[in-house]
Design an enzyme around this catalytic site. Structure first.
Site, short mmCIF file in Angstrom:
data_model
loop_
_atom_site.label_atom_id
_atom_site.label_comp_id
_atom_site.label_asym_id
_atom_site.label_seq_id
_atom_site.Cartn_x
_atom_site.Cartn_y
_atom_site.Cartn_z
N ARG A 90 0.85 -1.19 0.00
CA ARG A 90 0.00 0.00 0.00
C ARG A 90 0.88 1.24 0.00
O ARG A 90 1.70 1.41 0.90
CB ARG A 90 -0.89 -0.01 1.25
CG ARG A 90 -1.69 1.27 1.49
CD ARG A 90 -2.52 1.14 2.79
NE ARG A 90 -3.31 2.33 3.03
CZ ARG A 90 -3.07 3.21 4.01
NH1 ARG A 90 -2.08 3.03 4.86
NH2 ARG A 90 -3.83 4.26 4.16
N GLU A 106 -7.10 8.27 6.74
CA GLU A 106 -7.34 8.88 8.05
C GLU A 106 -7.81 10.33 7.98
O GLU A 106 -7.11 11.26 8.42
CB GLU A 106 -6.07 8.80 8.91
CG GLU A 106 -5.58 7.40 9.15
CD GLU A 106 -4.50 7.32 10.24
OE1 GLU A 106 -4.08 8.37 10.73
OE2 GLU A 106 -4.11 6.20 10.59
N HIS A 160 -2.78 10.88 1.10
CA HIS A 160 -2.20 10.65 2.43
C HIS A 160 -1.55 11.97 2.87
O HIS A 160 -0.34 12.05 3.05
CB HIS A 160 -1.21 9.48 2.38
CG HIS A 160 -0.94 8.84 3.73
ND1 HIS A 160 -1.05 7.48 3.95
CD2 HIS A 160 -0.54 9.37 4.90
CE1 HIS A 160 -0.73 7.22 5.21
NE2 HIS A 160 -0.41 8.34 5.81
N TYR A 176 -3.60 1.58 16.22
CA TYR A 176 -2.35 1.60 16.98
C TYR A 176 -2.54 1.41 18.48
O TYR A 176 -1.79 0.67 19.11
CB TYR A 176 -1.59 2.92 16.72
CG TYR A 176 -1.07 3.01 15.32
CD1 TYR A 176 0.16 2.45 14.97
CD2 TYR A 176 -1.82 3.62 14.30
CE1 TYR A 176 0.63 2.50 13.67
CE2 TYR A 176 -1.34 3.68 12.99
CZ TYR A 176 -0.12 3.11 12.69
OH TYR A 176 0.35 3.16 11.40
#
Ligand code: PNW
Length: 459
Positions: A77, A166, A121, A296
């Site tokens: 990715r 995100e 991103h 996480y």
């Protein structure tokens, strides 16, 4: 001697992001992004580090792909840098920028590695930020145009497309508390950005689908929000609030075509949500084939009048206390709680049945000390703490699968040490060590361990 086997065709891989690894910040017509500007602004990034050179992956991609193949990765990715494709964010497409991803995709396919593309991103073209960035509705439309251009070039070889990585970070850290680029500190702007990011996703997802993309998705970083005391009604209410601001504000519009009422009420106390127009929620809920989950650490909260709140959660001041992390921590100061991954996957699968999930990021930073997370005298990097972290989280993922979650794959964050945003190069997440002076790559013991896991399809 494998005891835990994963489903057949489980996707094993690793992830990176353009600004964190590529370097080559001005090569082949790349325009500036908000992270170039932010990292050059004194005081924003640790030691003034920038992504100018990073891992120099732009020039070393072929060697990096060879390392991926050596580890047996099934998928990789990576993200496409919008400012390489459209240096000004809108307007003409720069073919030399596309050429790089073309070469990268071909190198991956040559080695039998499936490319998973992330279109955004965090490296927004600076010219779009000059016009308001994600607080400007037009950015959502520009994003769909950009997505179409990338798909037109790579769509014949790339099957899996994700729009945003995100959006919580982009909106809340970028526009709310200013920890990430563009560094704005305006709670109303954070909520405006949430909506335009989601709209951008919806428009891009539709465009990708129209262009014939096989698999279309988005990656979120849902929080496993836990009460300090499960028997305290105040703590449970605090969980509901933080869950709304972190999870439901994204997942409900994406998968149910509506913002939750309680979240809208909270937002309206900070900014009148006039940016939500009729029909937007329908656009945001464009059907997806895959939901990427980055996990996480868990978040523990208590409901407390006068609580400090969290700078990343507008409107929680005076009501919520975020508990300091306990137990062994990673080098980011994050708790290590694999059970949080099981809970999160199960919860999402229950609330939103029918959407295949993939862990698109999971991993840990550990201190860079000789022999532990840097090469020792013998050239070895023995990162036992990272192996323990990954092992625990893979067991947690397996547990979710055995409870019925449709989990399609797991991508470790990260393939290699890289530019860890506001933390610069001091935090190392890689399973491959990078010596930034020589650009030498050294697979850590975790990389060798992961190679074994992949070859056995289990632990
Ligand atoms: C994610 N937080 O970022 C990103 O997708 C990666 O690019 C990054 O390197 C990785 O996780 C490790 O940090 C996050 O403050 C950054 O909660 C910050 C937070 C969460 C995720």
């Amino acid at each position: 001697m494998s005891t835990l086997r994963f489903p057949e065709n489980f996707v094993w891989g690793a992830a990176t992001a353009a600004y964190q690894i590529e370097g080559a910040a001005t090569d082949d017509g790349r325009g500036p992004s908000i992270w170039d500007t932010f990292s050059r602004t004194p005081g924003r990034v640790h030691h003034g580090h920038t992504g100018d050179v990073a891992c120099d992956h732009y020039h070393r991609y072929a060697d990096d792909v060879a390392l991926m193949a050596e580890l047996g990765l099934k998928a990789y990715r990576f993200s496409v840098a919008w400012p390489r494709i459209q240096p000004d964010g809108s307007g003409p497409v720069n073919p030399r920028g596309l050429d790089f991803y073309d070469r990268l995709v071909d190198a991956l396919l040559d080695r039998g590695i499936d490319p998973i593309v992330t279109l955004y991103h965090w490296d927004l073209p600076q010219s779009l930020q000059d016009r308001g960035g994600w607080t400007n509705r037009e950015t959502a439309e520009h994003f769909a145009t950009y997505a179409t251009a990338v798909h037109a070039r790579l769509g014949d070889r790339v099957g899996t497309w994700t729009t945003l990585n995100e959006p919580w970070c982009s909106a809340y850290l970028g526009y709310g508390n200013g920890v990430h680029a563009p560094g704005e500190r305006d709670p109303g702007a954070a909520f405006t950005a949430v909506h335009h990011l989601l709209l951008g996703h919806g428009l891009a997802a539709r465009a990708l689908r129209a262009g014939g993309a096989d698999t279309v998705g988005i990656t979120v970083n849902p929080a496993d929000v836990r009460p300090a005391d499960p028997d305290s009604a105040a703590d449970v209410a605090a969980v509901r609030l933080v869950d709304g601001l972190h999870n439901r504000i994204f997942l409900d519009p994406l998968l149910r075509a509506a913002y939750p009422e309680d979240v809208l009420e909270h937002v309206a106390r900070i900014i009148e949500p006039t940016f939500v127009r009729d029909g937007d929620e329908k656009l945001i809920a464009a059907p997806i084939d895959l939901l990427g989950i980055n996990y996480y650490a868990p978040t523990y909260v208590a409901g407390r009048p006068g609580g400090a709140g969290g700078s990343a959660y507008p409107g929680t001041e005076g009501a919520v206390e975020f508990l300091p992390p306990t137990g062994p921590l990673t080098d980011m100061g994050w708790m290590i709680e694999p059970a949080g991954l099981t809970r999160l996957l199960e919860r999402i699968a229950t609330d939103h049945p029918g959407v295949p999930l993939m862990v698109t990021e999971n991993g840990a930073a550990f201190p860079d000390k000789a022999g532990a997370d840097a090469p020792d005298g013998a050239g070895q990097v023995v990162d036992a703490d990272r192996i323990a972290y990954l092992d625990g989280h893979l067991r947690a993922a397996h547990e979710a699968i055995s409870r019925g979650v449709d989990l399609r794959g797991y991508l470790v964050w990260s393939l290699m040490d890289n530019f860890e945003w506001a933390e610069g190069y001091r935090r190392r997440f890689g399973i491959i060590h990078v010596d930034y002076l020589t650009q030498r790559r050294t697979p850590k013991s975790s990389a060798r361990w992961y190679q074994e896991v992949i070859s056995r399809n289990g632990l």
